[in-house]
Design a protein around this motif. Structure first.
Motif, PDB file in Angstrom:
ATOM      1  N   GLY A 186       0.777  -1.228   0.000  1.00 12.69           N
ATOM      2  CA  GLY A 186       0.000   0.000   0.000  1.00 12.69           C
ATOM      3  C   GLY A 186       0.809   1.277   0.000  1.00 12.69           C
ATOM      4  N   ASP A 187       2.077   1.204   0.389  1.00 11.21           N
ATOM      5  CA  ASP A 187       2.903   2.413   0.364  1.00 11.21           C
ATOM      6  C   ASP A 187       3.341   2.784  -1.042  1.00 11.21           C
ATOM      7  OD1 ASP A 187       5.257   0.810  -0.228  1.00 11.21           O
ATOM      8  OD2 ASP A 187       5.410   0.355   1.895  1.00 11.21           O
ATOM      9  N   GLY A 188       3.186   1.863  -2.001  1.00 13.54           N
ATOM     10  CA  GLY A 188       3.488   2.169  -3.396  1.00 13.54           C
ATOM     11  C   GLY A 188       4.911   1.892  -3.829  1.00 13.54           C
ATOM     12  N   ALA A 247      -7.833   1.016   1.769  1.00 17.66           N
ATOM     13  CA  ALA A 247      -7.643   2.226   0.971  1.00 17.66           C
ATOM     14  C   ALA A 247      -6.973   3.315   1.776  1.00 17.66           C
ATOM     15  CB  ALA A 247      -8.991   2.721   0.436  1.00 17.66           C
ATOM     16  N   LEU A 263      -5.182  -0.306  -9.297  1.00 20.42           N
ATOM     17  CA  LEU A 263      -5.279  -0.474  -7.851  1.00 20.42           C
ATOM     18  C   LEU A 263      -6.666  -0.985  -7.502  1.00 20.42           C
ATOM     19  CD1 LEU A 263      -4.313  -0.083  -4.906  1.00 20.42           C
ATOM     20  CD2 LEU A 263      -5.071   2.302  -5.091  1.00 20.42           C
ATOM     21  N   SER A 274      -0.156   6.935   2.829  1.00 19.82           N
ATOM     22  CA  SER A 274       1.191   6.900   2.280  1.00 19.82           C
ATOM     23  C   SER A 274       1.414   8.034   1.283  1.00 19.82           C
ATOM     24  CB  SER A 274       1.452   5.551   1.606  1.00 19.82           C
ATOM     25  OG  SER A 274       1.386   4.495   2.545  1.00 19.82           O
ATOM     26  N   LYS A 275       0.407   8.347   0.496  1.00 17.11           N
ATOM     27  CA  LYS A 275       0.524   9.467  -0.430  1.00 17.11           C
ATOM     28  C   LYS A 275       0.788  10.768   0.318  1.00 17.11           C
ATOM     29  CE  LYS A 275      -2.523   7.803  -4.165  1.00 17.11           C
ATOM     30  NZ  LYS A 275      -3.822   8.060  -4.841  1.00 17.11           N
ATOM     31  N   SER A 294       6.237   6.030  -3.088  1.00 23.46           N
ATOM     32  CA  SER A 294       5.553   5.672  -4.341  1.00 23.46           C
ATOM     33  C   SER A 294       6.101   6.439  -5.532  1.00 23.46           C
ATOM     34  CB  SER A 294       4.047   5.910  -4.229  1.00 23.46           C
ATOM     35  OG  SER A 294       3.770   7.251  -3.896  1.00 23.46           O
ATOM     36  N   GLU A 298      -4.734  -4.085  -2.436  1.00 16.66           N
ATOM     37  CA  GLU A 298      -4.490  -3.571  -1.084  1.00 16.66           C
ATOM     38  C   GLU A 298      -5.803  -3.625  -0.306  1.00 16.66           C
ATOM     39  OE1 GLU A 298      -3.597  -2.303   2.331  1.00 16.66           O
ATOM     40  OE2 GLU A 298      -1.906  -2.467   0.926  1.00 16.66           O
ATOM     41  N   VAL A 350      -3.170   3.532   1.421  1.00 16.13           N
ATOM     42  CA  VAL A 350      -2.707   4.197   0.203  1.00 16.13           C
ATOM     43  C   VAL A 350      -2.760   5.707   0.376  1.00 16.13           C
ATOM     44  CG1 VAL A 350      -3.141   4.550  -2.258  1.00 16.13           C
ATOM     45  CG2 VAL A 350      -3.398   2.267  -1.256  1.00 16.13           C
ATOM     46  N   GLU A 351      -3.883   6.214   0.832  1.00 18.54           N
ATOM     47  CA  GLU A 351      -4.025   7.662   0.992  1.00 18.54           C
ATOM     48  C   GLU A 351      -3.064   8.193   2.053  1.00 18.54           C
ATOM     49  OE1 GLU A 351      -5.699   9.504  -1.114  1.00 18.54           O
ATOM     50  OE2 GLU A 351      -6.111   7.581  -2.097  1.00 18.54           O
ATOM     51  N   PHE A 402       1.292   5.703  -8.327  1.00 20.38           N
ATOM     52  CA  PHE A 402      -0.167   5.597  -8.339  1.00 20.38           C
ATOM     53  C   PHE A 402      -0.797   6.347  -9.523  1.00 20.38           C
ATOM     54  CE2 PHE A 402       0.664   4.851  -3.726  1.00 20.38           C
ATOM     55  CZ  PHE A 402       0.136   3.577  -3.673  1.00 20.38           C
TER      56      PHE A 402
END
Length: 284
Positions: free
Chosen positions: A88-90, A112, A137, A118-119, A126, A109, A115-116, A130
């Motif tokens: 999920g960290d990309g 969700a 994804l 980590s962004k 990442s 993943e 992901v957000e 993404f």
């Protein structure tokens, strides 16, 4: 956990710990399931921990991500479709997408929010992956997806946490069986299998399952500084000839890929499969 002097102390193992100084605490939240923190450290940059256990750092994540991507992709030689479970960290997607010959990357993943998160807090991990149109994804349970997918993947990468909680199902015989079914002919499955000096049972369990499923089942290794207890093991399973690729062919593939990795080289690739005695004895 954190002591009173501003250090993050990891106690993943009962009789062994490591500590990282917290220069600046950037995020700290405790949910019903786990405590998530991001802090900066002068050596490793931003560090993500779950319940005090290091998951990824800006400073050395490239080692882990390069070895779980470039080894199977370059060994395969013509990988077009790649599946990532977790990640999920990309960072895993970032390295897979460096290969121009890869046409489709499917990433599963379960959360969700990871992901957000980590962004926002770890964007360098990442590095824009993404936004790559080749990346699909899917927010779903990885084990369920593996049971139901149509397959046809040239490489499957299992970027899991340790076998506890939500990640536990990704270390079962049935999961590995479903993963094999999802591989294209001569496809390769690689997995994160912890630090064998400290977590030998984890590697033995995976290798027992791989030996029953694949004609070529072993592991390879890399040293990631922030994972305590020595070199990490990565499971390797395939029915194809990929591990036997000769050094000259591997070097040519590496040259054509145009990669500039920080850890991976064709020489490291071949040497990573040379196992220390204590690791070889963990493989049934």
């Amino acid at each position: 956990m954190t002591d009173m002097t501003g250090w993050s102390i990891e106690r993943l193992h009962a009789d062994h710990s490591q500590a990282l100084r917290i220069d600046e605490l950037l995020y700290d939240s405790e949910t019903d399931h786990q405590r998530i923190r991001v802090f900066s450290n002068s050596t490793f940059g931003r560090v993500l921990t779950l319940d005090g256990v290091v998951q990824v750092t800006e400073g050395d994540n490239y080692i882990y991500h390069e070895m779980l991507t470039h080894v199977p992709i370059l060994a395969h030689g013509s990988a077009r479709r790649v599946l990532i479970i977790g990640g999920g960290d990309g960072g895993m997607a970032r390295e897979v997408l460096r290969h121009s010959g890869v046409e489709q990357v499917t990433m599963i993943e379960i959360d969700a929010g990871v992901v957000e998160f980590s962004k926002q807090y770890l964007p360098s991990i990442s590095a824009g992956a993404f936004d790559d149109p080749r990346l699909e994804l899917i927010i779903a349970d990885g084990a369920q997806y593996m049971r139901d997918c149509d397959g046809g993947f040239d490489v499957i990468i299992v970027d899991s946490t340790d076998p506890a909680g939500p990640g536990e199902v990704l270390f079962t015989d049935s999961f590995y069986g479903h993963a094999k079914r999802a591989l294209a002919p001569n496809g390769i499955l690689v997995t994160q299998n912890g630090v064998p000096f400290m977590q030998g049972d984890e590697l033995t369990g995976t290798m027992r399952a791989f030996k029953a499923l694949f004609t070529d089942a072993t592991c390879y290794m890399a040293t990631v500084p922030t994972y305590a207890g020595g070199a990490m093991a990565f499971g390797w399973g395939t029915d194809g000839p990929a591990r036997a690729v000769d050094p000259e062919t591997l070097a040519e593939r590496f040259r054509k890929a145009g990669l500039t990795p920080g850890y991976y080289t064709p020489e490291v690739h071949k040497a990573a499969f040379a196992l220390p005695g204590y690791v070889a004895r963990l493989i049934p």
